[in-house]
Design a protein around this motif. Structure first.
Motif, PDB file in Angstrom:
ATOM      1  N   GLU A  50      -6.360 -13.458   5.370  1.00 38.06           N
ATOM      2  CA  GLU A  50      -5.691 -12.519   4.469  1.00 38.06           C
ATOM      3  C   GLU A  50      -6.298 -12.515   3.071  1.00 38.06           C
ATOM      4  N   LYS A  51      -6.501 -13.670   2.498  1.00 39.15           N
ATOM      5  CA  LYS A  51      -7.023 -13.746   1.130  1.00 39.15           C
ATOM      6  C   LYS A  51      -8.383 -13.065   1.019  1.00 39.15           C
ATOM      7  N   ASP A  52      -9.263 -13.326   1.975  1.00 39.04           N
ATOM      8  CA  ASP A  52     -10.610 -12.747   1.934  1.00 39.04           C
ATOM      9  C   ASP A  52     -10.577 -11.234   2.159  1.00 39.04           C
ATOM     10  N   ILE A  53      -9.698 -10.792   3.054  1.00 39.79           N
ATOM     11  CA  ILE A  53      -9.582  -9.352   3.320  1.00 39.79           C
ATOM     12  C   ILE A  53      -9.064  -8.623   2.081  1.00 39.79           C
ATOM     13  N   LEU A  54      -8.049  -9.191   1.452  1.00 36.08           N
ATOM     14  CA  LEU A  54      -7.503  -8.573   0.239  1.00 36.08           C
ATOM     15  C   LEU A  54      -8.537  -8.565  -0.884  1.00 36.08           C
ATOM     16  N   GLU A  55      -9.329  -9.603  -0.951  1.00 37.81           N
ATOM     17  CA  GLU A  55     -10.370  -9.666  -1.976  1.00 37.81           C
ATOM     18  C   GLU A  55     -11.412  -8.568  -1.750  1.00 37.81           C
ATOM     19  N   ALA A  56     -11.738  -8.324  -0.484  1.00 33.85           N
ATOM     20  CA  ALA A  56     -12.693  -7.258  -0.161  1.00 33.85           C
ATOM     21  C   ALA A  56     -12.143  -5.899  -0.577  1.00 33.85           C
ATOM     22  N   LEU A  57     -10.848  -5.704  -0.388  1.00 34.97           N
ATOM     23  CA  LEU A  57     -10.216  -4.446  -0.799  1.00 34.97           C
ATOM     24  C   LEU A  57     -10.215  -4.310  -2.319  1.00 34.97           C
ATOM     25  N   LYS A  58      -9.966  -5.401  -3.011  1.00 33.66           N
ATOM     26  CA  LYS A  58      -9.927  -5.372  -4.478  1.00 33.66           C
ATOM     27  C   LYS A  58     -11.287  -5.023  -5.074  1.00 33.66           C
ATOM     28  N   GLU A  59     -12.336  -5.459  -4.407  1.00 32.11           N
ATOM     29  CA  GLU A  59     -13.682  -5.245  -4.945  1.00 32.11           C
ATOM     30  C   GLU A  59     -14.127  -3.792  -4.862  1.00 32.11           C
ATOM     31  N   TYR A  60     -13.462  -3.017  -4.014  1.00 30.83           N
ATOM     32  CA  TYR A  60     -13.828  -1.606  -3.882  1.00 30.83           C
ATOM     33  C   TYR A  60     -13.184  -0.835  -5.037  1.00 30.83           C
ATOM     34  N   GLU A  61     -13.996  -0.175  -5.837  1.00 32.43           N
ATOM     35  CA  GLU A  61     -13.519   0.424  -7.090  1.00 32.43           C
ATOM     36  C   GLU A  61     -12.426   1.468  -6.887  1.00 32.43           C
ATOM     37  N   CYS A  62     -12.649   2.397  -5.979  1.00 29.16           N
ATOM     38  CA  CYS A  62     -11.663   3.464  -5.748  1.00 29.16           C
ATOM     39  C   CYS A  62     -10.785   3.046  -4.569  1.00 29.16           C
ATOM     40  N   GLY A  63      -9.930   2.072  -4.834  1.00 28.04           N
ATOM     41  CA  GLY A  63      -9.205   1.402  -3.769  1.00 28.04           C
ATOM     42  C   GLY A  63      -7.786   1.878  -3.538  1.00 28.04           C
ATOM     43  N   ALA A  64      -6.947   0.938  -3.101  1.00 28.38           N
ATOM     44  CA  ALA A  64      -5.590   1.253  -2.649  1.00 28.38           C
ATOM     45  C   ALA A  64      -4.699   1.806  -3.749  1.00 28.38           C
ATOM     46  N   GLN A  65      -5.082   1.620  -5.009  1.00 27.19           N
ATOM     47  CA  GLN A  65      -4.286   2.166  -6.112  1.00 27.19           C
ATOM     48  C   GLN A  65      -4.347   3.691  -6.154  1.00 27.19           C
ATOM     49  N   PHE A  66      -5.256   4.289  -5.371  1.00 27.04           N
ATOM     50  CA  PHE A  66      -5.385   5.745  -5.323  1.00 27.04           C
ATOM     51  C   PHE A  66      -4.674   6.359  -4.111  1.00 27.04           C
ATOM     52  N   HIS A  67      -3.990   5.544  -3.350  1.00 28.05           N
ATOM     53  CA  HIS A  67      -3.308   6.062  -2.157  1.00 28.05           C
ATOM     54  C   HIS A  67      -2.223   7.074  -2.528  1.00 28.05           C
ATOM     55  N   THR A  68      -2.136   8.149  -1.741  1.00 24.82           N
ATOM     56  CA  THR A  68      -1.020   9.091  -1.838  1.00 24.82           C
ATOM     57  C   THR A  68      -0.366   9.205  -0.473  1.00 24.82           C
ATOM     58  N   ASN A  69       0.935   9.369  -0.490  1.00 26.28           N
ATOM     59  CA  ASN A  69       1.727   9.361   0.738  1.00 26.28           C
ATOM     60  C   ASN A  69       1.272  10.443   1.720  1.00 26.28           C
ATOM     61  N   LEU A  70       1.230  10.089   2.987  1.00 27.14           N
ATOM     62  CA  LEU A  70       0.751  10.988   4.038  1.00 27.14           C
ATOM     63  C   LEU A  70       1.859  11.836   4.664  1.00 27.14           C
ATOM     64  N   LYS A  71       3.081  11.619   4.240  1.00 23.16           N
ATOM     65  CA  LYS A  71       4.230  12.211   4.932  1.00 23.16           C
ATOM     66  C   LYS A  71       4.131  13.720   5.132  1.00 23.16           C
ATOM     67  N   ASN A  72       3.813  14.456   4.115  1.00 28.09           N
ATOM     68  CA  ASN A  72       3.761  15.918   4.224  1.00 28.09           C
ATOM     69  C   ASN A  72       2.363  16.432   4.532  1.00 28.09           C
ATOM     70  N   ARG A  73       1.550  15.561   5.119  1.00 28.88           N
ATOM     71  CA  ARG A  73       0.166  15.924   5.425  1.00 28.88           C
ATOM     72  C   ARG A  73      -0.131  15.918   6.924  1.00 28.88           C
ATOM     73  N   VAL A  74       0.543  15.041   7.660  1.00 32.30           N
ATOM     74  CA  VAL A  74       0.263  14.857   9.086  1.00 32.30           C
ATOM     75  C   VAL A  74       1.423  15.411   9.911  1.00 32.30           C
ATOM     76  N   PHE A  75       1.096  16.187  10.916  1.00 22.37           N
ATOM     77  CA  PHE A  75       2.121  16.800  11.768  1.00 22.37           C
ATOM     78  C   PHE A  75       2.821  15.717  12.593  1.00 22.37           C
ATOM     79  N   ASN A  76       4.156  15.763  12.605  1.00 21.36           N
ATOM     80  CA  ASN A  76       4.965  14.753  13.305  1.00 21.36           C
ATOM     81  C   ASN A  76       4.562  13.339  12.882  1.00 21.36           C
ATOM     82  N   PHE A  77       4.548  13.142  11.586  1.00 20.62           N
ATOM     83  CA  PHE A  77       4.066  11.882  11.011  1.00 20.62           C
ATOM     84  C   PHE A  77       4.973  10.705  11.355  1.00 20.62           C
TER      85      PHE A  77
END
Length: 365
Positions: free
Chosen positions: A159-186
């Motif tokens: 877990e620690k190493d995986i999270l670190e890999a995600l943190k190192e990516y500049e345009c990361g999880a802080q840019f997530h937007t909810n998928l609810k109104n994007r995917v049919f029968n989400f």
């Protein structure tokens, strides 16, 4: 039943711009989207994949060819527009070049095996369905966040190493937007998994705890919404846009339905503004908010209606910031549902002091 289908067409070898062909299909034995595409292809061949898991977009929603016609008609009616899952990446008709999707897998390359790669490919729809990539093309992608969740579930010692890999990516999880109104029968479980990863990364904070003022701090008492109101002004000849975000408010919907105003309803009125990460990524939320304001304005809205204080402050109090990211003036007035209810009820004098506190007073219209 007869369907009117606008089908996206494009050949990268010969076409400068995509175009759409009209197809009128009288349903015989077709049950799924795959069978409809096969019927169209028999009459006018085009490029797609004849499988039940081929990804595409129907009326703005991401789905697969396994989707039933009955489900689509129930939600959208008989007028359907079919497009590839990425117009930007369109190669030939409904087929795309997915090199960008495959390239993101490098982020977690050291943690995966062949089974994980198969799982990642199953998440492709969420990569392209994300509204984020319309603004931040280098976004890590929701498919990677879902794969990270799976990898941690499989072996939490990493877990620690995986999270670190995600943190190192500049345009990361802080840019997530909810998928609810994007995917049919989400399936909301998808969003829950992504939020789990964002929580582990310590990225999110409740919206009520966010300071949404970048330009000017303003405090307004919007009062209460009176359910037993009587309509004295029906807003005839007005164009009202209602930004509901992910969830529509019943009071606001009922109020708008009782008026004679034209309601401006575009896809941007139902988007996520990434407010849970405003404290670490405010520029992105402002960029999304400016799109909403300009979309409403460009569609001739006189007012943008919101149903909560946080949204009001985001849109009305950050106009300079929105103008900076968009390069355009943001002059559309914003009004809270409680204020609109009072105007509808003829209580203009009662609500006038509140309206004057707006950065742009709705009274000017």
């Amino acid at each position: 039943m007869k369907l009117e289908i606008s089908l996206f067409r494009f050949d990268y070898k010969s076409d400068y711009l995509p175009y759409y062909t009209k197809n009128f299909i009288k349903i015989k034995n077709e049950k799924t989207l795959q069978e409809i595409l096969n019927t169209i292809n028999d009459e006018a061949p085009f490029e797609y994949r004849n499988t039940d898991h081929f990804l595409l977009v129907v009326n703005g929603y991401y789905t697969t060819t396994a989707t039933t016609i009955s489900d689509l008609v129930e939600d959208f009616g008989t007028d359907l527009t079919i497009e590839p899952i990425s117009i930007r990446r369109a190669h030939t008709d409904l087929c795309i070049n997915d090199a960008d999707f495959q390239e993101r897998l490098k982020v977690l390359a050291e943690f995966i095996d062949e089974e994980d790669i198969k799982k990642y490919n199953e998440y492709k729809i969420y990569f392209y369905a994300s509204n984020t990539i319309n603004y931040e093309y280098d976004y890590i992608g929701d498919a990677i966040l879902l794969l990270a969740y799976d990898l941690i579930q499989k072996d939490n010692s990493k877990e620690k190493d995986i999270l670190e890999a995600l943190k190192e990516y500049e345009c990361g999880a802080q840019f997530h937007t909810n998928l609810k109104n994007r995917v049919f029968n989400f399936d909301n479980e998808v969003e829950n998994k992504i939020e789990t990863i964002r929580e582990k990364l310590k990225l999110i904070k409740p919206i009520k705890e966010q300071n949404l003022f970048l330009d000017k701090k303003n405090s307004i008492d919007f009062g209460t919404f009176e359910d037993d109101y009587k309509i004295k002004h029906n807003f005839e000849d007005f164009n009202l846009a209602y930004f509901s975000g992910l969830e529509k408010d019943v009071q606001t919907l009922q109020l708008l339905e009782s008026l004679n105003a034209k309601i401006i309803d575009t896809p941007s009125m139902h988007t996520d503004l990434a407010l849970q990460t405003f404290h670490v990524n405010s520029d992105f939320s402002i960029k999304l908010a400016s799109t909403v304001m300009l979309d409403a304005f460009d569609n001739s809205a006189d007012l943008l209606v919101v149903d909560c204080e946080n949204l009001f402050y985001l849109f009305d109090s950050n106009r300079k910031a929105m103008q900076k990211v968009s390069g355009r003036e943001i002059i559309l007035p914003v009004i809270h549902k409680n204020e609109l209810q009072k105007l509808v009820s003829g209580e203009h004098e009662a609500v006038k002091p509140q309206l004057k506190k707006h950065v742009i007073d709705p009274e000017i219209i």
